[in-house]
Design an enzyme around this catalytic site. Structure first.
Site, short mmCIF file in Angstrom:
data_model
loop_
_atom_site.label_atom_id
_atom_site.label_comp_id
_atom_site.label_asym_id
_atom_site.label_seq_id
_atom_site.Cartn_x
_atom_site.Cartn_y
_atom_site.Cartn_z
N ASP A 408 0.87 -1.18 0.00
CA ASP A 408 0.00 0.00 0.00
C ASP A 408 0.92 1.23 0.00
OD1 ASP A 408 -1.61 2.15 0.73
OD2 ASP A 408 -2.83 0.97 2.14
N HIS A 409 0.87 1.97 -1.08
CA HIS A 409 1.82 3.07 -1.24
C HIS A 409 1.51 4.25 -0.30
CE1 HIS A 409 5.22 4.82 -2.95
NE2 HIS A 409 4.91 4.83 -4.24
N ARG A 410 0.39 4.19 0.38
CA ARG A 410 0.11 5.24 1.37
C ARG A 410 0.88 4.98 2.66
NH1 ARG A 410 -6.16 4.38 1.78
NH2 ARG A 410 -5.24 2.35 2.14
#
Ligand code: CAO
Length: 436
Positions: A408-410
């Protein structure tokens, strides 16, 4: 005080029509063009608006009455501005335009043979699933407004009024039943309705058959769709597992004595636990509502199991604290029970991270989808012998294991994604790293 009568205008219908709804009450302050009543004939439903604004002092029609053009609907005490415009009012009254039906209600013979309204919604597997009303929805403006305010799709509401008309109680009942079902955890599949594509009639292309989706399938589809809303990136890498395979094969006899099948999976689980401890930013969940990053101080890892009934994802707890034999044994037991449908719900909860291994099947790489609220998942493909060159330009055959890490790039940045797979590569190529 200036009282005006509001009449049923020229509806373009010679005979009488049913008053199926009265949308106002005595004492209401109404606006010009506000709907007063709804009339229905065999062919059409039409809302009749007020030709004046003011306070409603009397109603001459009630639901169930019959009315025709020219009949008095109500008396309105017109507002001052309306009263000063009396001349225009008179004109408007005499020149009231022909009201066009707002929609075609039913085919000619429908009043005698109402259409079947109940068609099972195929995307919701439950005996009390809402039924899709595929016929034209019959509901008055007040009911439509009420439904709009409560985000209710009227085509899902069972009608109990005359001629399949939806009443406000029907909408209330529908809302109650949906809340009840949601509270009982019975609404499955509704979450991905917005992703549905309008289907063509496949029969036109050839023979087809349809079968009901299982609950597991629906739940997986729903989870996958939810997870796809996450901005995710997949990092590919390869781990040299030549030494690991040699070691594993040497353990075959011991494994047989223990009654445990030792596959690369146990080593992958252990290596991932090691990487999760070394890079704790992968062992989090995002609580966006409260703007918190929740750091987990335990290491529970899930692994996907392919079964004839769909995908199950059991969880091995505290992988960081367990030895390879214990992990392998648990993995085998959970996979077997998943295939026998004997997993307990608690055994599929609490994971920090997931491994999806397609190694025994094939493929060179794939992009697994993060199993939210986890923030990363490792996909493993089939190990293959490849020529690997050393610094002197000499090559050796090495067993290379393809790794596909989706994160999850967040929660995780790209550099950490590469660090994670690189660390896994180091650990898997030299198990002594695990001791450090
Ligand atoms: N490369 C090459 N061979 C591999 C391998 C890999 N990456 N992983 C496993 N193998 C070998 C095993 O060593 C075993 O061979 P041996 O008997 O010679 O040792 C053979 O493949 C069969 O392994 P297995 O499948 O029985 O056991 P496993 O521990 O590797 O996997 C499990 C267990 C439950 C993960 C697996 O059976 C499974 O269900 N995988 C599917 C997961 C899935 O569907 N993922 C997709 C989810 S959606 O993204």
């Amino acid at each position: 005080m200036n009282i005006e009568e509001v009449l049923v205008p020229d509806t373009g219908n010679d005979g009488e029509m049913d008053v199926i709804e009265v949308a106002v009450s005595i004492g209401d302050v109404i606006e010009k063009e506000q709907t007063l009543i709804v009339l229905e004939s065999d062919k059409a439903t039409m809302e009749i608006p007020s030709s004046v604004a003011g306070k409603l002092v009397s109603l001459k029609l009630k639901s169930g009455d019959r009315a025709k053009s020219g009949d008095v609907i109500a008396e309105v005490e017109v507002t001052a501005s309306e009263a000063t415009n009396e001349v225009q009012q008179e004109k408007a009254k005499t020149e009231t335009p022909v009201i066009e039906p707002i929609k075609t209600a039913q085919p000619e013979n429908a009043a005698k043979q109402p259409p079947v309204l109940e068609q099972k919604n195929e995307t919701i597997e439950h005996s009390q699933a809402p039924e899709l009303n595929t016929a034209v929805v019959h509901a008055g403006p007040a009911v439509r407004k009420f439904a709009r305010e409560h985000a209710v799709d009227l085509s899902r509401v069972r009608a109990s009024g005359p001629r399949a008309r939806i009443l406000q109680e029907d909408v209330t009942q529908y809302i109650k039943s949906q809340i009840q079902r949601a509270q009982n955890g019975q609404i499955i599949g509704a979450g991905f309705s917005h992703g549905a594509v309008a289907l063509p009639d496949f029969k036109q292309f050839g023979e087809i058959s349809a079968q009901t989706m299982t609950k597991v399938h629906l739940k997986t589809a729903e989870n996958m769709q939810r997870s796809c809303q996450i901005p995710q990136v997949t990092q590919f890498d390869e781990a040299d597992i030549t030494a690991l395979e040699e070691f594993r094969k040497k353990q075959k006899n011991v494994a047989e004595q223990k009654g445990i099948k030792l596959t690369p999976m146990a080593f992958l689980l252990k290596a991932c636990a090691y990487a999760l401890k070394a890079l704790p930013q992968f062992n989090v969940s995002l609580d966006l509502a409260n703007q918190h990053i929740i750091q987990k101080h335990y290491v529970h890892i899930a692994f996907a199991v392919d079964t004839p009934y769909g995908l199950f994802v059991p969880v091995i707890r505290d992988v960081d604290k367990k030895g390879i034999w214990e992990i392998a044994g648990e993995c085998q037991d959970l996979a077997a029970r998943a295939r026998d449908k004997k997993l307990l719900p608690a055994e599929m909860q609490g994971a920090c991270f997931t491994i999806s291994s397609l190694g025994a099947i094939g493929g060179t790489s794939f992009t697994p989808i993060v199993n939210s609220p986890e923030v990363a998942i490792l996909g493993v493909s089939k190990a293959q012998i490849k020529p690997v060159y050393n610094a002197q330009g000499e090559w050796q055959p090495k067993l290379m294991l393809p790794l596909s890490l989706t994160y999850d790039h967040r929660a995780v940045n790209g550099a950490d994604g590469a660090r994670f797979t690189s660390l896994l590569g180091n650990v898997l190529s030299d198990l002594r790293e695990l001791l450090l």
